[in-house]
Design an enzyme around this catalytic site. Sequence first.
Site, PDB file in Angstrom:
ATOM      1  N   ASP A   1      43.661   2.894  15.651  1.00 32.14           N
ATOM      2  CA  ASP A   1      44.395   1.715  15.364  1.00 32.14           C
ATOM      3  C   ASP A   1      45.444   1.867  16.333  1.00 32.14           C
ATOM      4  O   ASP A   1      46.109   2.892  16.745  1.00 32.14           O
ATOM      5  CB  ASP A   1      45.060   1.797  13.948  1.00 32.14           C
ATOM      6  CG  ASP A   1      45.800   0.435  13.545  1.00 32.14           C
ATOM      7  OD1 ASP A   1      46.489   0.127  14.483  1.00 32.14           O
ATOM      8  OD2 ASP A   1      45.487  -0.062  12.414  1.00 32.14           O
ATOM      9  N   ILE A   2      45.931   0.763  17.051  1.00 31.09           N
ATOM     10  CA  ILE A   2      47.124   0.828  18.031  1.00 31.09           C
ATOM     11  C   ILE A   2      48.263   0.517  17.638  1.00 31.09           C
ATOM     12  O   ILE A   2      49.205   0.762  18.404  1.00 31.09           O
ATOM     13  CB  ILE A   2      46.664  -0.350  19.355  1.00 31.09           C
ATOM     14  CG1 ILE A   2      46.674  -1.504  18.520  1.00 31.09           C
ATOM     15  CG2 ILE A   2      45.228   0.063  20.291  1.00 31.09           C
ATOM     16  CD1 ILE A   2      46.851  -2.861  19.816  1.00 31.09           C
TER      17      ILE A   2
ATOM     18  N   GLU B   1      44.490  -9.299   7.585  1.00 34.65           N
ATOM     19  CA  GLU B   1      44.986  -9.770   8.754  1.00 34.65           C
ATOM     20  C   GLU B   1      43.930  -9.965   9.882  1.00 34.65           C
ATOM     21  O   GLU B   1      44.151 -10.880  10.789  1.00 34.65           O
ATOM     22  CB  GLU B   1      45.876  -8.463   9.480  1.00 34.65           C
ATOM     23  CG  GLU B   1      47.151  -8.294   8.684  1.00 34.65           C
ATOM     24  CD  GLU B   1      48.271  -7.053   9.181  1.00 34.65           C
ATOM     25  OE1 GLU B   1      47.371  -6.240   9.866  1.00 34.65           O
ATOM     26  OE2 GLU B   1      49.005  -7.158   8.878  1.00 34.65           O
TER      27      GLU B   1
ATOM     28  N   HIS C   1      36.917  -3.889   7.747  1.00 31.01           N
ATOM     29  CA  HIS C   1      37.194  -2.792   8.515  1.00 31.01           C
ATOM     30  C   HIS C   1      38.072  -1.612   7.445  1.00 31.01           C
ATOM     31  O   HIS C   1      38.536  -1.971   6.498  1.00 31.01           O
ATOM     32  CB  HIS C   1      38.345  -3.048   9.534  1.00 31.01           C
ATOM     33  CG  HIS C   1      39.581  -3.708   9.185  1.00 31.01           C
ATOM     34  ND1 HIS C   1      39.592  -5.128   8.897  1.00 31.01           N
ATOM     35  CD2 HIS C   1      40.965  -3.516   8.893  1.00 31.01           C
ATOM     36  CE1 HIS C   1      41.007  -5.578   8.674  1.00 31.01           C
ATOM     37  NE2 HIS C   1      41.541  -4.585   8.740  1.00 31.01           N
TER      38      HIS C   1
ATOM     39  N   HIS D   1      40.423   1.309   6.760  1.00 34.19           N
ATOM     40  CA  HIS D   1      41.325   2.315   7.631  1.00 34.19           C
ATOM     41  C   HIS D   1      41.120   3.783   7.070  1.00 34.19           C
ATOM     42  O   HIS D   1      41.051   3.941   5.889  1.00 34.19           O
ATOM     43  CB  HIS D   1      42.945   2.049   7.058  1.00 34.19           C
ATOM     44  CG  HIS D   1      43.076   0.392   7.504  1.00 34.19           C
ATOM     45  ND1 HIS D   1      43.747   0.397   8.622  1.00 34.19           N
ATOM     46  CD2 HIS D   1      42.915  -0.637   6.954  1.00 34.19           C
ATOM     47  CE1 HIS D   1      43.971  -1.114   8.678  1.00 34.19           C
ATOM     48  NE2 HIS D   1      43.634  -1.678   7.869  1.00 34.19           N
TER      49      HIS D   1
END
Length: 129
Positions: free
Chosen positions: A29-30, A88, A93, A95
């Site tokens: 994750d950026i 979002e 996805h 995490h």
Amino acid sequence: MASIFTKIINGEIPSYKVAEDEDFYAFLDINPNAKGHTLCIPKKEVDKIFDLDEDTYMGLMAFSRKVAKALEKTVECKRVGIAVVGLEVPHVHVHLIPLNNMSEMTFQHKVSLTEDEFSTLADKINAAM
């Protein structure tokens, strides 16, 4: 229109890839909650996790487990937390967040890494797979 994650899978947007197989892709994750915060996604673009077919759902969980085990070997933490939110980006996805305290799971606590730190970390996690 393709999601940002589909664009990452297709190489249209760069990522710090941690792992990939025929059906799934994992990358750092950026905007991480903690060092090593990783996203695991199916290559099939589906908005909601419970809309995945059962095989893809189970495959995503198995793939995420492998990545989490590699994270535990690479990033110092008490455990790897898991969250599926999905508000979002309209692409399922998972995490995976290395945790040392609960604030790292709130999505309000963020850490910064340099490009070199991201690249080195992605390589180390991949090597631990």
